[in-house]
Design an enzyme around this catalytic site. Structure first.
Site, PDB file in Angstrom:
ATOM      1  N   ARG A 180       0.846  -1.205   0.000  1.00  0.00           N
ATOM      2  CA  ARG A 180       0.000   0.000   0.000  1.00  0.00           C
ATOM      3  C   ARG A 180       0.876   1.247   0.000  1.00  0.00           C
ATOM      4  NH1 ARG A 180      -0.677  -1.994   5.396  1.00  0.00           N
ATOM      5  NH2 ARG A 180       0.174  -0.575   6.987  1.00  0.00           N
ATOM      6  N   SER A 181       0.237   2.366  -0.325  1.00  0.00           N
ATOM      7  CA  SER A 181       0.914   3.660  -0.322  1.00  0.00           C
ATOM      8  C   SER A 181       0.330   4.503   0.814  1.00  0.00           C
ATOM      9  CB  SER A 181       0.749   4.345  -1.681  1.00  0.00           C
ATOM     10  OG  SER A 181       1.489   5.533  -1.750  1.00  0.00           O
ATOM     11  N   GLU A 183       2.199  -5.411  11.280  1.00  0.00           N
ATOM     12  CA  GLU A 183       2.587  -4.555  12.393  1.00  0.00           C
ATOM     13  C   GLU A 183       1.449  -4.345  13.388  1.00  0.00           C
ATOM     14  OE1 GLU A 183       0.642  -1.746   9.485  1.00  0.00           O
ATOM     15  OE2 GLU A 183       1.762  -3.635   9.423  1.00  0.00           O
ATOM     16  N   GLY A 224      -3.815   7.063   5.851  1.00  0.00           N
ATOM     17  CA  GLY A 224      -3.162   7.840   6.894  1.00  0.00           C
ATOM     18  C   GLY A 224      -4.064   8.122   8.080  1.00  0.00           C
ATOM     19  N   ASP A 263      -5.706   6.280  10.274  1.00  0.00           N
ATOM     20  CA  ASP A 263      -5.952   4.984  10.881  1.00  0.00           C
ATOM     21  C   ASP A 263      -5.955   5.127  12.404  1.00  0.00           C
ATOM     22  OD1 ASP A 263      -3.254   5.670  10.375  1.00  0.00           O
ATOM     23  OD2 ASP A 263      -2.607   3.593  10.403  1.00  0.00           O
ATOM     24  N   GLU A 301       2.853  13.485  18.733  1.00  0.00           N
ATOM     25  CA  GLU A 301       2.224  13.114  17.460  1.00  0.00           C
ATOM     26  C   GLU A 301       0.888  13.806  17.245  1.00  0.00           C
ATOM     27  OE1 GLU A 301       0.928   8.875  15.351  1.00  0.00           O
ATOM     28  OE2 GLU A 301       1.017   9.068  17.531  1.00  0.00           O
ATOM     29  N   GLU A 321      -4.214   2.580  18.530  1.00  0.00           N
ATOM     30  CA  GLU A 321      -3.690   1.243  18.813  1.00  0.00           C
ATOM     31  C   GLU A 321      -2.386   1.249  19.607  1.00  0.00           C
ATOM     32  OE1 GLU A 321      -4.950  -1.265  14.904  1.00  0.00           O
ATOM     33  OE2 GLU A 321      -3.358   0.220  14.603  1.00  0.00           O
TER      34      GLU A 321
END
Length: 519
Positions: free
Chosen positions: A178-179, A251, A281, A283, A466, A484
């Site tokens: 995926r990108s 992951e 992005g 997620d 973040e 997560e």
């Protein structure tokens, strides 16, 4: 390119098979990313053979076996600290060295994809190069005068497109399916603006990125979809997020298997939608879920995202422009595709009553009702009319502007890309988008609130993180939650956006804030 080693062609799940499953389900590590980032101490085939020979023995200790055969990644809890006397701006400038990785540090036979030049990682558990993160990180590199590092990053992204035909989610083998949001066209403009290389030099790479996103489009009938492309009943061609695999993310193996087990849908469908959301992005977010549903209701591949399609409009427009300069015969075709996409975005995703763009559910043939900060993307890539921009400014000011900046969505779901969290890239897209359409007061207000949020946490905890909660606690700003994994320090795109904003707003109090010193 010279000095760049060959990557392991297999992912950890492919390479270690039943050993991989045993480790990920055995509770050895609290983070599923730990094992997939580990380095083998000997040939992977020999490790797998040793596991098969010994795993059935009485008293076999899986944890001891893993520690004996792998070097585990060192993930700092919070090591991104420099001189406490430094103001925020200097703190960020000092972090670029901390977050920079070099090709000589890329050992063989692990999941890390080698790169030919130095690069900047986000930080914390994210110790590799990430695609869309890097655009926002590079904004800060330009403000910090890091021209050499910007040049290295540009060459690395060109290398990825030349080598793999895609810029992957991140530089790990398990990300190659995926990108992420296709921001390479935005990067190319940044490279030219800062003297890295003329835009025309990147035309072959832009073509490769476009080919990746449009693969399978040529044979689609109305109502059909193939990978990342959907042809609607009216013939419109738009895009969605996707992943080539329909297995648990390596992951996040435990998390994904748990989510699939809670869903009435088939596990491969759920895995694909989880992976597609990782490509977005975002997620994860209520943006991809059924109304009121949990993560098990995820339907990412059924959704045509407004921001993705605006980025592809930008890519088509840039291809038309550069192909025209080069004298290529396909320039008019790219121009026509960009025009058609913009019309489809306006026809399907603009909601006049609410003054905003929304994602479109192509399977249920309806607009999604979740207002998100992604609605700023049409402004950022200049795919909006002046009237639409004015309407959106009113909508954002009324519904998404919080004390700490622009909210990600209006919903509280427990997922990290929802209330109450705010993210640096979304602040930048909103600030840049409104500024481009002349709504300077709103752009300034968003920037002011976001800088105050970041500065507040920096003064108290002396770090950047973040994501941030946009409803400040009594003692000041706090880091965001949900998702997560624990909140990560560092942090690449926060550093980048904040550093750029500090240059654009030199009188803001954040420019001089220091740890432990109140404004």
């Amino acid at each position: 390119m010279p000095g760049c080693a060959h990557a392991d062609p297999l992912t950890p799940a492919d390479r270690y098979q039943e050993l991989f499953v045993a480790v990920q389900t055995g509770g050895i590590f609290s983070d599923s990313k730990t094992f997939v980032d580990a380095m083998p101490r000997q040939q992977p085939a020999a490790i797998l053979a040793a596991y098969r020979a010994r795993s059935a023995e009485p008293g076999f200790d899986l944890a001891a076996f893993v520690h004996a055969h792998f070097v585990l990644p060192a993930v700092p809890d919070s090591c991104y600290k420099s001189d406490p006397k430094q103001p925020l701006r200097d703190h960020i400038d000092a972090l670029w060295t901390v977050l920079t990785r070099h090709p000589a540090e890329h050992p063989p036979q692990g999941s890390l994809l080698p790169l030919p030049h130095a690069y900047v990682v986000p930080g914390g558990r994210f110790g590799e190069l990430y695609y869309w993160d890097s655009y926002f990180t590079m904004l800060g590199l330009t403000a910090s005068g890091q021209a050499d590092l910007l040049h290295c990053m540009a060459d690395n992204f060109s290398y990825l497109l030349d080598t793999y035909g895609v810029i992957p989610n991140g530089t790990r083998t398990y990300y190659l399916s995926r990108s992420q949001p296709p921001v390479f066209a935005l990067m190319v403009e940044l490279f030219e603006d800062h003297g890295v290389r003329p835009e025309l030099a990147y035309l072959p790479h832009l073509r490769k990125e476009y080919a990746f996103w449009m693969r399978g489009a040529g044979h689609l009938a109305p109502g059909q979809a193939c990978r990342r492309v959907v042809r609607l009943a009216d013939g419109s061609l738009l895009n969605r997020y996707w992943d080539e695999r329909d297995t648990p993310r390596e992951e996040a193996f435990v998390e994904d298997t748990r989510t699939a087990a809670a869903s009435p849908r088939s596990a491969p469908e759920v895995y694909r939608d989880l992976r597609a959301a990782a490509e977005s992005g975002w997620d994860f977010s209520s943006r991809w879920l059924e109304p009121g549903g949990g993560l098990e209701s995820i339907r990412t591949t059924a959704i045509l995202p407004v921001d993705l399609n605006c980025l592809l409009f930008k890519l088509e427009s840039k291809l038309a422009e550069l192909a025209g300069v080069a004298g290529d015969a396909d320039a008019p075709a790219f121009r026509q595709r960009a025009h058609a996409r913009r019309q489809a975005i306006e026809r399907l995703m603009w909601q006049e009553d609410e003054g905003a763009w929304f994602d479109f559910d192509w399977q249920q043939h309806r607009l999604r009702t979740n207002l998100t900060a992604a609605a700023a993307m049409p402004l950022y890539v200049e795919a909006a009319s002046a009237t639409q921009a004015a309407r959106l400014a009113g909508t954002f000011a009324a519904r998404l502007l919080e004390p700490g900046g622009i909210a990600t969505t209006e919903r509280v779901s427990g997922e990290q890309w929802d209330q109450p969290n705010g993210w640096a890239p979304l602040q930048w897209l909103a600030i840049g988008g409104f500024a481009r359409y002349g709504h300077q007061a709103l752009a300034h207000e968003i920037a002011h609130r976001w800088l105050a949020t970041v500065a507040s946490l920096y003064r108290r905890e002396y770090k950047l993180v973040e994501k941030y909660a946009l409803h400040p606690a009594e003692e000041g700003a706090v880091g965001g939650g949900g998702g997560e994994y624990p909140l990560q320090d560092g942090f690449g795109w926060t550093n980048g956006v904040v550093r750029r904003l500090l240059r654009l707003h030199p009188t803001h109090a954040a420019c001089h804030c220091r740890a432990g010193v109140r404004a």
